[in-house]
Design a protein around this motif. Structure first.
Motif, PDB file in Angstrom:
ATOM      1  N   MET A 124       0.849  -1.178   0.000  1.00 30.68           N
ATOM      2  CA  MET A 124       0.000   0.000   0.000  1.00 30.68           C
ATOM      3  C   MET A 124       0.895   1.242   0.000  1.00 30.68           C
ATOM      4  O   MET A 124       1.871   1.309   0.740  1.00 30.68           O
ATOM      5  CB  MET A 124      -0.897  -0.032   1.244  1.00 30.68           C
ATOM      6  N   SER A 125       0.573   2.249  -0.804  1.00 30.05           N
ATOM      7  CA  SER A 125       1.371   3.467  -0.899  1.00 30.05           C
ATOM      8  C   SER A 125       1.178   4.335   0.342  1.00 30.05           C
ATOM      9  O   SER A 125       0.221   4.160   1.101  1.00 30.05           O
ATOM     10  CB  SER A 125       0.954   4.266  -2.141  1.00 30.05           C
ATOM     11  N   ASN A 126       2.106   5.291   0.535  1.00 29.57           N
ATOM     12  CA  ASN A 126       1.961   6.226   1.651  1.00 29.57           C
ATOM     13  C   ASN A 126       0.651   6.983   1.566  1.00 29.57           C
ATOM     14  O   ASN A 126      -0.012   7.198   2.579  1.00 29.57           O
ATOM     15  CB  ASN A 126       3.127   7.219   1.673  1.00 29.57           C
ATOM     16  N   ALA A 127       0.268   7.419   0.368  1.00 27.56           N
ATOM     17  CA  ALA A 127      -0.980   8.157   0.202  1.00 27.56           C
ATOM     18  C   ALA A 127      -2.169   7.298   0.613  1.00 27.56           C
ATOM     19  O   ALA A 127      -3.080   7.776   1.296  1.00 27.56           O
ATOM     20  CB  ALA A 127      -1.135   8.643  -1.240  1.00 27.56           C
ATOM     21  N   ALA A 128      -2.173   6.030   0.227  1.00 35.38           N
ATOM     22  CA  ALA A 128      -3.275   5.137   0.597  1.00 35.38           C
ATOM     23  C   ALA A 128      -3.307   4.910   2.103  1.00 35.38           C
ATOM     24  O   ALA A 128      -4.390   4.889   2.707  1.00 35.38           O
ATOM     25  CB  ALA A 128      -3.145   3.815  -0.148  1.00 35.38           C
ATOM     26  N   LEU A 129      -2.153   4.749   2.713  1.00 34.17           N
ATOM     27  CA  LEU A 129      -2.093   4.580   4.171  1.00 34.17           C
ATOM     28  C   LEU A 129      -2.603   5.824   4.888  1.00 34.17           C
ATOM     29  O   LEU A 129      -3.331   5.719   5.881  1.00 34.17           O
ATOM     30  CB  LEU A 129      -0.662   4.269   4.612  1.00 34.17           C
ATOM     31  N   GLU A 130      -2.205   7.007   4.399  1.00 33.63           N
ATOM     32  CA  GLU A 130      -2.661   8.260   5.011  1.00 33.63           C
ATOM     33  C   GLU A 130      -4.170   8.403   4.899  1.00 33.63           C
ATOM     34  O   GLU A 130      -4.841   8.787   5.861  1.00 33.63           O
ATOM     35  CB  GLU A 130      -1.960   9.451   4.350  1.00 33.63           C
ATOM     36  N   ARG A 131      -4.714   8.064   3.740  1.00 33.21           N
ATOM     37  CA  ARG A 131      -6.167   8.150   3.572  1.00 33.21           C
ATOM     38  C   ARG A 131      -6.879   7.148   4.472  1.00 33.21           C
ATOM     39  O   ARG A 131      -7.923   7.453   5.043  1.00 33.21           O
ATOM     40  CB  ARG A 131      -6.549   7.936   2.117  1.00 33.21           C
ATOM     41  N   ALA A 132      -6.341   5.946   4.620  1.00 28.22           N
ATOM     42  CA  ALA A 132      -6.953   4.933   5.479  1.00 28.22           C
ATOM     43  C   ALA A 132      -6.933   5.384   6.942  1.00 28.22           C
ATOM     44  O   ALA A 132      -7.933   5.230   7.659  1.00 28.22           O
ATOM     45  CB  ALA A 132      -6.232   3.591   5.320  1.00 28.22           C
ATOM     46  N   GLU A 133      -5.818   5.953   7.376  1.00 21.94           N
ATOM     47  CA  GLU A 133      -5.713   6.454   8.747  1.00 21.94           C
ATOM     48  C   GLU A 133      -6.671   7.617   8.967  1.00 21.94           C
ATOM     49  O   GLU A 133      -7.341   7.706   9.996  1.00 21.94           O
ATOM     50  CB  GLU A 133      -4.270   6.888   9.033  1.00 21.94           C
ATOM     51  N   ALA A 134      -6.768   8.524   7.994  1.00 22.35           N
ATOM     52  CA  ALA A 134      -7.667   9.674   8.101  1.00 22.35           C
ATOM     53  C   ALA A 134      -9.122   9.233   8.176  1.00 22.35           C
ATOM     54  O   ALA A 134      -9.926   9.839   8.888  1.00 22.35           O
ATOM     55  CB  ALA A 134      -7.457  10.625   6.921  1.00 22.35           C
ATOM     56  N   ALA A 135      -9.466   8.179   7.461  1.00 31.37           N
ATOM     57  CA  ALA A 135     -10.852   7.701   7.433  1.00 31.37           C
ATOM     58  C   ALA A 135     -11.314   7.186   8.794  1.00 31.37           C
ATOM     59  O   ALA A 135     -12.523   7.120   9.050  1.00 31.37           O
ATOM     60  CB  ALA A 135     -11.003   6.602   6.380  1.00 31.37           C
ATOM     61  N   LYS A 136     -10.394   6.858   9.663  1.00 28.91           N
ATOM     62  CA  LYS A 136     -10.745   6.368  10.996  1.00 28.91           C
ATOM     63  C   LYS A 136     -11.153   7.498  11.941  1.00 28.91           C
ATOM     64  O   LYS A 136     -11.672   7.244  13.018  1.00 28.91           O
ATOM     65  CB  LYS A 136      -9.557   5.625  11.621  1.00 28.91           C
ATOM     66  N   LEU A 137     -10.882   8.742  11.534  1.00 27.51           N
ATOM     67  CA  LEU A 137     -11.135   9.903  12.387  1.00 27.51           C
ATOM     68  C   LEU A 137     -12.368  10.657  11.909  1.00 27.51           C
ATOM     69  O   LEU A 137     -12.745  10.553  10.735  1.00 27.51           O
ATOM     70  CB  LEU A 137      -9.916  10.830  12.355  1.00 27.51           C
ATOM     71  N   PRO A 138     -12.998  11.448  12.801  1.00 30.27           N
ATOM     72  CA  PRO A 138     -14.123  12.285  12.352  1.00 30.27           C
ATOM     73  C   PRO A 138     -13.684  13.174  11.193  1.00 30.27           C
ATOM     74  O   PRO A 138     -12.512  13.581  11.124  1.00 30.27           O
ATOM     75  CB  PRO A 138     -14.458  13.129  13.587  1.00 30.27           C
ATOM     76  N   GLU A 139     -14.604  13.484  10.297  1.00 27.08           N
ATOM     77  CA  GLU A 139     -14.220  14.196   9.067  1.00 27.08           C
ATOM     78  C   GLU A 139     -13.635  15.577   9.306  1.00 27.08           C
ATOM     79  O   GLU A 139     -12.909  16.091   8.461  1.00 27.08           O
ATOM     80  CB  GLU A 139     -15.381  14.275   8.087  1.00 27.08           C
ATOM     81  N   ASP A 140     -13.899  16.200  10.456  1.00 23.23           N
ATOM     82  CA  ASP A 140     -13.331  17.526  10.710  1.00 23.23           C
ATOM     83  C   ASP A 140     -12.217  17.502  11.759  1.00 23.23           C
ATOM     84  O   ASP A 140     -11.796  18.542  12.246  1.00 23.23           O
ATOM     85  CB  ASP A 140     -14.421  18.527  11.086  1.00 23.23           C
ATOM     86  N   ASP A 141     -11.694  16.340  12.083  1.00 24.32           N
ATOM     87  CA  ASP A 141     -10.555  16.211  12.997  1.00 24.32           C
ATOM     88  C   ASP A 141      -9.313  16.728  12.276  1.00 24.32           C
ATOM     89  O   ASP A 141      -9.023  16.330  11.147  1.00 24.32           O
ATOM     90  CB  ASP A 141     -10.380  14.739  13.381  1.00 24.32           C
ATOM     91  N   ILE A 142      -8.562  17.619  12.908  1.00 21.66           N
ATOM     92  CA  ILE A 142      -7.414  18.232  12.234  1.00 21.66           C
ATOM     93  C   ILE A 142      -6.384  17.195  11.797  1.00 21.66           C
ATOM     94  O   ILE A 142      -5.799  17.326  10.724  1.00 21.66           O
ATOM     95  CB  ILE A 142      -6.751  19.344  13.089  1.00 21.66           C
ATOM     96  N   ILE A 143      -6.177  16.161  12.586  1.00 17.78           N
ATOM     97  CA  ILE A 143      -5.192  15.144  12.207  1.00 17.78           C
ATOM     98  C   ILE A 143      -5.661  14.430  10.939  1.00 17.78           C
ATOM     99  O   ILE A 143      -4.882  14.225  10.008  1.00 17.78           O
ATOM    100  CB  ILE A 143      -4.947  14.137  13.352  1.00 17.78           C
ATOM    101  N   GLY A 144      -6.933  14.082  10.871  1.00 23.48           N
ATOM    102  CA  GLY A 144      -7.472  13.447   9.669  1.00 23.48           C
ATOM    103  C   GLY A 144      -7.377  14.347   8.452  1.00 23.48           C
ATOM    104  O   GLY A 144      -7.024  13.902   7.359  1.00 23.48           O
TER     105      GLY A 144
END
Length: 196
Positions: free
Chosen positions: A1-21
């Motif tokens: 899995m690419s870094n971009a895909a990993l980042e998107r997967a990690e972001a998807a675990k957080l609320p949509e307006d969470d700054i980390i996501g």
């Protein structure tokens, strides 16, 4: 899995307006844009690079004004200072890129150098800064920071100035990164004032 895909997967675990996501999603988009700039030619290359510059302006202004003060408290001053130094180095490389012709022979090598600097910076944030902010702030605090970032994104420029339309030379010279950063900072600061 690419870094971009990993980042998107990690972001998807957080609320949509969470700054980390939101920042993880931006990191993923930056990685995609770098690939698109490398693969493009002519006006398309200039447009993709302009999109990358605009995203970086909002992203770096948000980190500087919203995330970094919190990271300094949660991850330590040394961590925040290291991320600021990396951003300064990337900014120096970007300034060199802005003076180059995107179709010129030296642009690709400098773009690769810039991509590495931005990627290394993002990796450090994701490993060191983001976890400290995530652990040290409540979900509601992170969502408030995220809402400030979203407000800045909506008001910051996303493409070259309309007065430059029709002239690729004018589009390329209007709104260098520093002015994009200033406008993004103004949008963030304006949002703070409006909260009263």
């Amino acid at each position: 899995m690419s870094n971009a895909a990993l980042e998107r997967a990690e972001a998807a675990k957080l609320p949509e307006d969470d700054i980390i996501g939101l920042l993880l999603t931006q990191h993923a988009r930056m990685r995609e844009l770098f690939a698109e700039v490398h693969l493009s030619l002519g006006d398309e290359k200039k447009a993709k690079f302009g999109e990358l510059r605009a995203l970086l302006a909002v992203h770096e202004a948000a980190e500087e004004m919203i995330l970094r003060p919190v990271a300094k408290r949660e991850a330590g001053e040394g961590e925040a200072d290291s991320r600021n130094e990396e951003e300064e180095e990337a900014g120096r490389i970007l300034a060199e890129l802005e003076r180059m012709d995107p179709d010129g022979s030296q642009f690709e090598a400098k773009l690769t150098e810039f991509e590495k600097a931005v990627g290394d910076h993002a990796d450090h944030e994701e490993r060191e800064e983001f976890p400290a902010v995530r652990d040290g702030c409540s979900q509601e605090q992170r969502r408030k920071m995220g809402k400030r970032l979203l407000r800045a994104e909506r008001t910051a420029p996303t493409h070259p100035h309309p007065a430059a339309t029709g002239s690729s030379a004018a589009q390329w010279t209007v709104g260098p990164f520093a002015s994009l950063m200033d406008r993004a900072r103004d949008a963030i600061a304006g949002g703070d004032r409006s909260r009263g």
